[in-house]
Motif scaffolding. Structure first.
Motif, short mmCIF file in Angstrom:
data_model
loop_
_atom_site.label_atom_id
_atom_site.label_comp_id
_atom_site.label_asym_id
_atom_site.label_seq_id
_atom_site.Cartn_x
_atom_site.Cartn_y
_atom_site.Cartn_z
N THR A 218 20.71 52.91 49.23
CA THR A 218 22.15 53.03 49.50
C THR A 218 22.91 51.72 49.35
O THR A 218 24.14 51.71 49.31
CB THR A 218 22.37 53.54 50.95
OG1 THR A 218 21.48 52.84 51.80
CG2 THR A 218 22.14 55.04 51.05
N PHE A 219 22.20 50.60 49.28
CA PHE A 219 22.83 49.28 49.36
C PHE A 219 23.95 49.10 48.32
O PHE A 219 25.06 48.68 48.67
CB PHE A 219 21.76 48.20 49.18
CG PHE A 219 22.29 46.80 49.35
CD1 PHE A 219 22.52 46.28 50.61
CD2 PHE A 219 22.55 46.00 48.24
CE1 PHE A 219 23.01 44.98 50.76
CE2 PHE A 219 23.03 44.71 48.39
CZ PHE A 219 23.27 44.21 49.66
N ASP A 220 23.68 49.44 47.08
CA ASP A 220 24.70 49.22 46.03
C ASP A 220 25.94 50.07 46.30
O ASP A 220 27.07 49.58 46.20
CB ASP A 220 24.13 49.54 44.64
CG ASP A 220 23.12 48.49 44.19
OD1 ASP A 220 23.24 47.33 44.64
OD2 ASP A 220 22.21 48.83 43.42
N ALA A 221 25.73 51.33 46.66
CA ALA A 221 26.86 52.21 46.95
C ALA A 221 27.61 51.73 48.19
O ALA A 221 28.84 51.85 48.28
CB ALA A 221 26.38 53.65 47.16
N SER A 222 26.88 51.16 49.12
CA SER A 222 27.53 50.65 50.34
C SER A 222 28.49 49.51 49.98
O SER A 222 29.64 49.49 50.43
CB SER A 222 26.49 50.14 51.34
OG SER A 222 25.68 51.21 51.77
N LEU A 223 28.01 48.56 49.17
CA LEU A 223 28.88 47.45 48.75
C LEU A 223 30.11 47.97 48.01
O LEU A 223 31.23 47.52 48.24
CB LEU A 223 28.12 46.52 47.81
CG LEU A 223 27.34 45.35 48.38
CD1 LEU A 223 26.82 44.48 47.24
CD2 LEU A 223 28.16 44.51 49.35
N ALA A 224 29.88 48.97 47.14
CA ALA A 224 30.97 49.50 46.30
C ALA A 224 31.94 50.38 47.11
O ALA A 224 32.98 50.76 46.59
CB ALA A 224 30.39 50.29 45.14
N SER A 225 31.60 50.69 48.35
CA SER A 225 32.46 51.55 49.18
C SER A 225 33.42 50.75 50.05
O SER A 225 34.25 51.33 50.75
CB SER A 225 31.59 52.43 50.09
OG SER A 225 30.79 53.28 49.33
N LEU A 226 33.27 49.41 50.05
CA LEU A 226 34.07 48.60 50.98
C LEU A 226 35.45 48.28 50.44
O LEU A 226 35.64 48.09 49.24
CB LEU A 226 33.33 47.29 51.27
CG LEU A 226 32.09 47.40 52.15
CD1 LEU A 226 31.30 46.09 52.10
CD2 LEU A 226 32.47 47.74 53.60
N ARG A 227 36.40 48.16 51.34
CA ARG A 227 37.70 47.62 50.97
C ARG A 227 37.55 46.09 50.84
O ARG A 227 36.57 45.53 51.34
CB ARG A 227 38.75 47.95 52.04
CG ARG A 227 38.51 47.25 53.37
CD ARG A 227 39.79 47.09 54.14
NE ARG A 227 39.58 46.64 55.50
CZ ARG A 227 39.31 45.38 55.89
NH1 ARG A 227 39.16 44.43 54.98
NH2 ARG A 227 39.17 45.09 57.14
N PRO A 228 38.53 45.41 50.18
CA PRO A 228 38.45 43.95 50.17
C PRO A 228 38.30 43.39 51.59
O PRO A 228 38.97 43.86 52.51
CB PRO A 228 39.78 43.53 49.53
CG PRO A 228 40.14 44.70 48.66
CD PRO A 228 39.68 45.91 49.43
N ARG A 229 37.42 42.44 51.75
CA ARG A 229 37.11 41.77 53.03
C ARG A 229 36.41 42.69 54.03
O ARG A 229 36.33 42.40 55.22
CB ARG A 229 38.38 41.15 53.65
CG ARG A 229 38.93 40.04 52.77
CD ARG A 229 40.37 39.69 53.03
NE ARG A 229 40.59 39.22 54.39
CZ ARG A 229 41.77 38.86 54.87
NH1 ARG A 229 42.85 38.92 54.08
NH2 ARG A 229 41.91 38.45 56.10
N GLY A 230 35.89 43.82 53.53
CA GLY A 230 35.13 44.71 54.40
C GLY A 230 33.73 44.17 54.67
O GLY A 230 33.29 43.20 54.04
N GLN A 248 27.11 36.21 44.48
CA GLN A 248 28.38 36.25 43.74
C GLN A 248 29.00 37.64 43.78
O GLN A 248 30.21 37.80 43.65
CB GLN A 248 28.10 35.78 42.30
CG GLN A 248 29.34 35.39 41.52
CD GLN A 248 30.13 34.28 42.18
OE1 GLN A 248 29.59 33.48 42.94
NE2 GLN A 248 31.42 34.24 41.91
N ARG A 249 28.15 38.66 44.02
CA ARG A 249 28.68 40.04 44.09
C ARG A 249 29.65 40.20 45.26
O ARG A 249 30.50 41.09 45.26
CB ARG A 249 27.53 41.04 44.22
CG ARG A 249 26.74 41.20 42.94
CD ARG A 249 25.54 42.09 43.13
NE ARG A 249 25.89 43.46 43.45
CZ ARG A 249 25.02 44.37 43.86
NH1 ARG A 249 23.74 44.06 43.99
NH2 ARG A 249 25.41 45.59 44.14
N LEU A 250 29.51 39.37 46.29
CA LEU A 250 30.43 39.47 47.43
C LEU A 250 31.83 39.01 47.03
O LEU A 250 32.84 39.53 47.52
CB LEU A 250 29.91 38.63 48.61
CG LEU A 250 28.53 39.00 49.11
CD1 LEU A 250 28.14 38.11 50.29
CD2 LEU A 250 28.48 40.46 49.52
#
Ligand code: NDP
Length: 323
Positions: A218-230, A248-250
């Motif tokens: 789930t990790f990749d989808a979790s990162l892609a689900s966040l709003r900016p600064r989430g 750098q992905r952050l």
């Protein structure tokens, strides 16, 4: 006494019922007659060797029961007191030596089963919503495995704090349980593109926080689900551990935060342990927190509990009961 022992790490079959001498309470410990032991996903990491353990060992970190004897120097508890604990190895046994400083008194209105279901998953859900990233009105959060042990509690606690809660689950039955616990939206992460669904359900904004105990899948989808600064709160890996990733992905994801917290650092302080336990026991006794017991197994059948947990057949809390 009867206990479960692991002589060699491996699959659920290494959980062997054995007879062992009763433990003696060392200075600072209480000897507890087990009422119920909690089963947690971390027990499977220890059993299989994902987390290293010295063998042989008696697994199980959590339980509740009645104090039978106290070691020297213990003033906090007396024989007859009912206690619960979260971080003591050797809890899959009829008698457990528990450090008094890590145990809490159980209120009369709370049963042994409820008390054994609270400490590890309850205090984890508590620190995740109250301390790691305090959640409140206006927040939208995503909870993975929302019908799991920690998941059902996270959904309820986040809702109680005023958040909008999106949850992921794998089956119809789990969807029903997560919705009953208060989830506003459910995503079937086994079929759907999670990040896409999250964007659709949040008008493109993304969520403020993701609570991810599933990890690798789930990790990749979790990162892609966040709003900016989430914030992505990675607190476990029931699908496997997350491999190293490029920080750098952050940046490109929108100045995101990732943290990997653990319970031990949130209950090491006695006042903090008592605060979390008190808040949870209050919620339980007032009926505002439902500790759903998803499975009860005789202590000797710990193997079946691990098989069910790892095969995703379970929901809520699993308990082992001395026969
Ligand atoms: P759960 O009851 O949540 O069981 C795990 C659930 O994860 C399953 O029911 C399943 O739900 C989901 N899942 C997704 N993929 C897999 C997979 N490949 N194999 C197995 N399960 C999968 O367990 P717990 O509540 O005990 O623990 C949840 C997580 O929280 C664990 O990772 C655990 O290590 C972690 N944890 C972390 C703590 C901390 O302080 N950091 C403390 C306590 C727990 P579904 O079928 O809906 O997909």
């Amino acid at each position: 006494m009867r206990a479960i022992q692991v002589r060699e790490t491996g699959g659920p079959e290494v959980l062997a019922p054995v007879e062992l001498p009763d433990p003696e309470p060392a200075p600072g410990e209480v000897l507890v007659e087990l009422g119920a032991a909690g089963v947690n996903f971390i027990d499977t990491y220890q059993r299989s060797g994902v987390y290293r353990m010295e063998v042989p060992f008696v697994p199980g970190l959590e339980g509740a029961g009645t104090v039978a004897a106290v070691g020297s120097g213990v003033t906090r508890f007396s024989p007859g007191d009912r206690v619960a604990w979260a971080q003591t190895s050797g809890s899959y046994a009829e008698r457990v030596a528990v450090p008094a400083d890590g145990a809490v008194l159980v209120p009369d209105a709370v049963s042994d089963e409820q008390a054994a279901a609270m400490p590890l998953q309850g205090m984890t859900a508590h620190y995740l919503v109250a301390s790691t990233r305090p959640v409140g009105h206006g927040d939208t959060v995503l909870v993975h495995a929302a019908a799991g042990g920690v998941g059902l509690l996270l959904v309820q606690l986040a809702k109680a704090r005023g958040a909008r809660v999106l949850g992921t689950v794998s089956t119809d039955e789990k969807e029903h349980l997560a919705r009953t616990a208060g989830a506003d939206e459910i995503i079937r992460y086994t079929d759907a593109d999670v990040a896409e669904e999250v964007r659709r359900l949040t008008d493109g904004a993304g969520v403020d926080v993701v609570y991810d105990g599933v990890g690798r899948d789930t990790f990749d989808a979790s990162l892609a689900s966040l709003r900016p600064r989430g914030m992505l709160v990675l607190f476990g890996g029931s699908s496997g551990q997350v491999p190293p990733f490029d920080l750098q992905r952050l940046n490109s994801g929108g100045s995101l935060f990732v943290t990997r917290p653990t319970l031990a650092h949130h209950i090491a302080d006695r006042a903090e342990l008592e605060w979390r336990a008190r808040e949870l026991f209050d919620l339980i006794t007032s009926g505002r927190l439902d500790l759903r017991i998803g499975g009860r197994y005789p202590l000797r059948d710990a193997r079946a509990a691990h098989e069910d947990l790892e095969a995703r057949r379970t929901s809520g809390k699993l308990l082992l009961l001395p026969a």
